[in-house]
Design an enzyme around this catalytic site. Structure first.
Site, PDB file in Angstrom:
ATOM      1  N   LYS A  98      34.590 -23.573  -5.177  1.00 46.73           N
ATOM      2  CA  LYS A  98      33.195 -23.821  -4.783  1.00 46.73           C
ATOM      3  C   LYS A  98      32.597 -24.731  -5.857  1.00 46.73           C
ATOM      4  O   LYS A  98      33.092 -24.778  -6.996  1.00 46.73           O
ATOM      5  CB  LYS A  98      32.422 -22.494  -4.713  1.00 46.73           C
ATOM      6  CG  LYS A  98      31.192 -22.538  -3.847  1.00 46.73           C
ATOM      7  CD  LYS A  98      31.432 -22.235  -2.378  1.00 46.73           C
ATOM      8  CE  LYS A  98      30.151 -22.371  -1.592  1.00 46.73           C
ATOM      9  NZ  LYS A  98      30.297 -22.061  -0.178  1.00 46.73           N
ATOM     10  N   THR A 147      29.755 -21.102  11.870  1.00 46.11           N
ATOM     11  CA  THR A 147      29.425 -19.912  11.061  1.00 46.11           C
ATOM     12  C   THR A 147      28.552 -18.973  11.883  1.00 46.11           C
ATOM     13  O   THR A 147      28.770 -17.750  11.907  1.00 46.11           O
ATOM     14  CB  THR A 147      28.686 -20.330   9.769  1.00 46.11           C
ATOM     15  OG1 THR A 147      29.483 -21.287   9.084  1.00 46.11           O
ATOM     16  CG2 THR A 147      28.437 -19.136   8.862  1.00 46.11           C
ATOM     17  N   ALA A 195      24.624 -15.043   4.766  1.00 43.87           N
ATOM     18  CA  ALA A 195      24.412 -15.423   3.360  1.00 43.87           C
ATOM     19  C   ALA A 195      25.619 -15.028   2.512  1.00 43.87           C
ATOM     20  O   ALA A 195      26.210 -13.972   2.720  1.00 43.87           O
ATOM     21  CB  ALA A 195      23.151 -14.770   2.826  1.00 43.87           C
TER      22      ALA A 195
HETATM   23  N1  NAI Z   1      26.291 -23.445   6.508  1.00 42.62           N
HETATM   24  C1  NAI Z   1      27.387 -22.727   6.640  1.00 42.62           C
HETATM   25  O1  NAI Z   1      28.256 -22.997   7.492  1.00 42.62           O
HETATM   26  C2  NAI Z   1      27.605 -21.512   5.785  1.00 42.62           C
HETATM   27  C3  NAI Z   1      26.570 -20.954   5.071  1.00 42.62           C
HETATM   28  N2  NAI Z   1      26.791 -19.817   4.340  1.00 42.62           N
HETATM   29  C4  NAI Z   1      25.703 -19.221   3.586  1.00 42.62           C
HETATM   30  O2  NAI Z   1      24.651 -18.873   4.485  1.00 42.62           O
HETATM   31  C5  NAI Z   1      23.378 -19.036   3.866  1.00 42.62           C
HETATM   32  C6  NAI Z   1      22.502 -19.976   4.693  1.00 42.62           C
HETATM   33  O3  NAI Z   1      23.185 -21.203   4.899  1.00 42.62           O
HETATM   34  P1  NAI Z   1      22.482 -22.415   5.696  1.00 42.62           P
HETATM   35  O4  NAI Z   1      21.843 -21.894   6.923  1.00 42.62           O
HETATM   36  O5  NAI Z   1      23.515 -23.467   5.802  1.00 42.62           O
HETATM   37  O6  NAI Z   1      21.383 -22.844   4.645  1.00 42.62           O
HETATM   38  P2  NAI Z   1      19.993 -23.632   4.892  1.00 42.62           P
HETATM   39  O7  NAI Z   1      19.639 -24.217   3.579  1.00 42.62           O
HETATM   40  O8  NAI Z   1      20.105 -24.500   6.092  1.00 42.62           O
HETATM   41  O9  NAI Z   1      18.980 -22.441   5.268  1.00 42.62           O
HETATM   42  C7  NAI Z   1      18.525 -21.484   4.395  1.00 42.62           C
HETATM   43  C8  NAI Z   1      17.133 -21.081   4.869  1.00 42.62           C
HETATM   44  O10 NAI Z   1      16.733 -19.916   4.162  1.00 42.62           O
HETATM   45  C9  NAI Z   1      15.356 -20.065   3.799  1.00 42.62           C
HETATM   46  N3  NAI Z   1      15.119 -19.165   2.670  1.00 42.62           N
HETATM   47  C10 NAI Z   1      15.533 -19.278   1.387  1.00 42.62           C
HETATM   48  N4  NAI Z   1      15.145 -18.205   0.673  1.00 42.62           N
HETATM   49  C11 NAI Z   1      14.487 -17.388   1.530  1.00 42.62           C
HETATM   50  C12 NAI Z   1      13.849 -16.124   1.405  1.00 42.62           C
HETATM   51  N5  NAI Z   1      13.823 -15.471   0.251  1.00 42.62           N
HETATM   52  N6  NAI Z   1      13.263 -15.575   2.496  1.00 42.62           N
HETATM   53  C13 NAI Z   1      13.276 -16.228   3.676  1.00 42.62           C
HETATM   54  N7  NAI Z   1      13.870 -17.426   3.853  1.00 42.62           N
HETATM   55  C14 NAI Z   1      14.466 -18.001   2.793  1.00 42.62           C
HETATM   56  C15 NAI Z   1      15.194 -21.538   3.523  1.00 42.62           C
HETATM   57  O11 NAI Z   1      13.833 -21.929   3.630  1.00 42.62           O
HETATM   58  C16 NAI Z   1      16.073 -22.158   4.622  1.00 42.62           C
HETATM   59  O12 NAI Z   1      15.350 -22.391   5.813  1.00 42.62           O
HETATM   60  C17 NAI Z   1      23.686 -19.530   2.440  1.00 42.62           C
HETATM   61  O13 NAI Z   1      23.778 -18.404   1.591  1.00 42.62           O
HETATM   62  C18 NAI Z   1      25.073 -20.166   2.571  1.00 42.62           C
HETATM   63  O14 NAI Z   1      25.784 -20.171   1.369  1.00 42.62           O
HETATM   64  C19 NAI Z   1      28.006 -19.174   4.322  1.00 42.62           C
HETATM   65  C20 NAI Z   1      29.068 -19.685   5.037  1.00 42.62           C
HETATM   66  C21 NAI Z   1      28.980 -20.942   5.750  1.00 42.62           C
HETATM   67  O1  AKG Z   2      32.363 -25.878   4.151  1.00 38.16           O
HETATM   68  C1  AKG Z   2      33.346 -25.658   3.437  1.00 38.16           C
HETATM   69  O2  AKG Z   2      33.861 -26.542   2.716  1.00 38.16           O
HETATM   70  C2  AKG Z   2      33.975 -24.306   3.420  1.00 38.16           C
HETATM   71  C3  AKG Z   2      33.065 -23.177   3.804  1.00 38.16           C
HETATM   72  C4  AKG Z   2      32.304 -22.612   2.658  1.00 38.16           C
HETATM   73  O3  AKG Z   2      32.151 -23.169   1.614  1.00 38.16           O
HETATM   74  C5  AKG Z   2      31.680 -21.291   2.841  1.00 38.16           C
HETATM   75  O4  AKG Z   2      32.044 -20.588   3.795  1.00 38.16           O
HETATM   76  O5  AKG Z   2      30.839 -20.876   2.009  1.00 38.16           O
END
Ligand code: NAI
Ligand code: AKG
Length: 350
Positions: free
Chosen positions: A80, A146, A256
């Site tokens: 990561k 996801t 998350a």
């Molecule tokens: N994008 C993906 O495919 C994957 C994402 N994740 C994890 O899932 C989580 C979300 O990912 P994404 O949707 O891609 O991120 P993103 O950045 O698109 O969305 C995160 C959202 O959470 C909100 N947020 C942050 N802190 C907050 C709080 N305390 N209360 C309410 N809302 C809050 C933000 O304003 C934002 O809208 C992260 O932890 C990420 O590491 C895990 C695996 C894959």
């Molecule tokens: O998007 C990638 O490179 C792998 C997925 C990943 O990092 C995650 O699941 O947190």
């Protein structure tokens, strides 16, 4: 933080530090375990309060990737990366400089998009390195995959905990309505789920309210709602000694990463409260599955089959947790470690 002591305790193979003197930003790549293959894991850009916070985050996230790949039966190792910067500071020049850092590892680390990095940013890194995934026109951002995995995981948890095959009429609280959380709301709404949502971005929360008839709540109220399922889809460490006693839901299932502030203490707290916790690195593995299939050019059917296996893997973990009277976190860790140990033995024997 005692660096080598921590790295030894967490089992990392290598941690690399990068600074761009001209653009004035720093990044860290952590390679946790490559027994199953070269390391894969997305890059997060975040304005960490301290370098120690950034290091802690990347160490935990990369270790989670090792377990995620093992539980999803994906032959890659865990890695990561974090870029320490404010999202407003992000420029194409920065992304290209970071791309050169990734390239210097010559394919030992393959990366994609995490928080504050979008498919267009990955495209910019691609100008400097071919070791990126989640490209526009290919798999694209991993978020929809996801979200699909989390949706399937919710179905598995509902079947195990509530003995129901159908989500219709259930109530779900979603924290964080970004790329994954927003898409998850769409899937749940289509199945007749009543949504309660929160996001630090109020415009986004209102958008989800309009689209899916969700009820918007203040961020601090999301934990104590009398709902069936709590879906953390924002940042990590939100399951801790302050929040767990507030939780009314009997299932926790969200995307998350690193939801448990302390894996041992807080998974045990959830178990003693009778809450079924879906280990984050199992339920959110759809994104990894998606980008891995982009990398290996596999067909749609095998990709979908692997995403759907998240349902069965979670049922296996829930059953193991119940029969051995251990937390679901420990059950998933054991499953991952068994697979990694087997791969190491095969490598030594070869
Ligand atoms: N994008 C993906 O495919 C994957 C994402 N994740 C994890 O899932 C989580 C979300 O990912 P994404 O949707 O891609 O991120 P993103 O950045 O698109 O969305 C995160 C959202 O959470 C909100 N947020 C942050 N802190 C907050 C709080 N305390 N209360 C309410 N809302 C809050 C933000 O304003 C934002 O809208 C992260 O932890 C990420 O590491 C895990 C695996 C894959
Ligand atoms: O998007 C990638 O490179 C792998 C997925 C990943 O990092 C995650 O699941 O947190």
């Amino acid at each position: 933080m005692k660096l080598f002591e921590t790295v030894k305790e967490m089992g990392h193979e290598q941690v690399l530090f990068f600074q761009d003197k001209e653009l004035n930003f720093k990044a860290i790549i952590a390679l946790h375990d490559t027994s199953l293959g070269r390391a894969m894991g997305a890059t997060r850009l975040f304005p960490y309060a301290s370098e120690e916070d950034a290091l802690r985050d990347v160490l935990r996230l990369s270790r989670g990737m090792t377990y995620k790949a093992a539980c999803a039966n994906i032959p890659v190792g865990g890695g990561k990366a974090v870029i320490i910067a404010n999202p407003d500071q992000k420029t194409d020049k920065m992304l290209r400089a970071y791309g050169r850092f990734v390239d210097s590892l010559q394919g030992r680390f393959i990366t994609g998009q995490d928080v504050n990095i979008c498919p267009e940013d990955v495209q910019e890194m691609r100008r400097e390195t071919r070791y990126v995934v989640g490209l526009t026109g290919k798999a694209g951002g991993p978020a929809p995959a996801t979200a699909l995995g989390v949706f399937l995981g919710i179905q598995a948890a509902v079947f195990f905990q509530l003995n129901k095959q159908d989500l219709n009429g259930l109530q779900v609280a979603v924290q964080g309505l970004g790329n994954v959380g927003g898409k998850l709301c769409e899937y749940l709404h289509r199945r007749g789920v009543k949504l309660f949502v929160t996001d630090l971005n109020h415009n986004r929360a209102e958008e989800i309210q309009q689209l899916y008839g969700a009820t918007v709540v203040e961020s601090e109220d999301i934990y104590s709602l009398d709902v069936d399922i709590f879906a953390p889809c924002a940042m990590g460490a939100i399951l801790n000694s302050e929040t767990i006693p507030l939780i009314q839901a009997s299932i926790i299932a969200g995307c998350a990463n690193n939801q448990l502030q302390d894996e041992r203490i807080h998974s045990a707290m959830l178990k003693s409260q009778g809450i079924l916790y879906c280990p984050d690195y199992v339920i959110n593995s759809g994104g990894l599955i998606n980008v891995y299939h982009e990398l290996t050019f596999s067909d749609e059917a095998s990709y979908l089959k692997q995403i759907h296996s998240i349902y069965d893997t979670l049922l296996e973990i829930f059953t193991k947790s119940k029969s051995e009277n251990i937390t679901t976190q420990d059950a998933s860790k054991r499953l991952a470690e068994e697979r990694i140990t087997k791969a190491r033995k095969l490598r030594i024997a070869a």
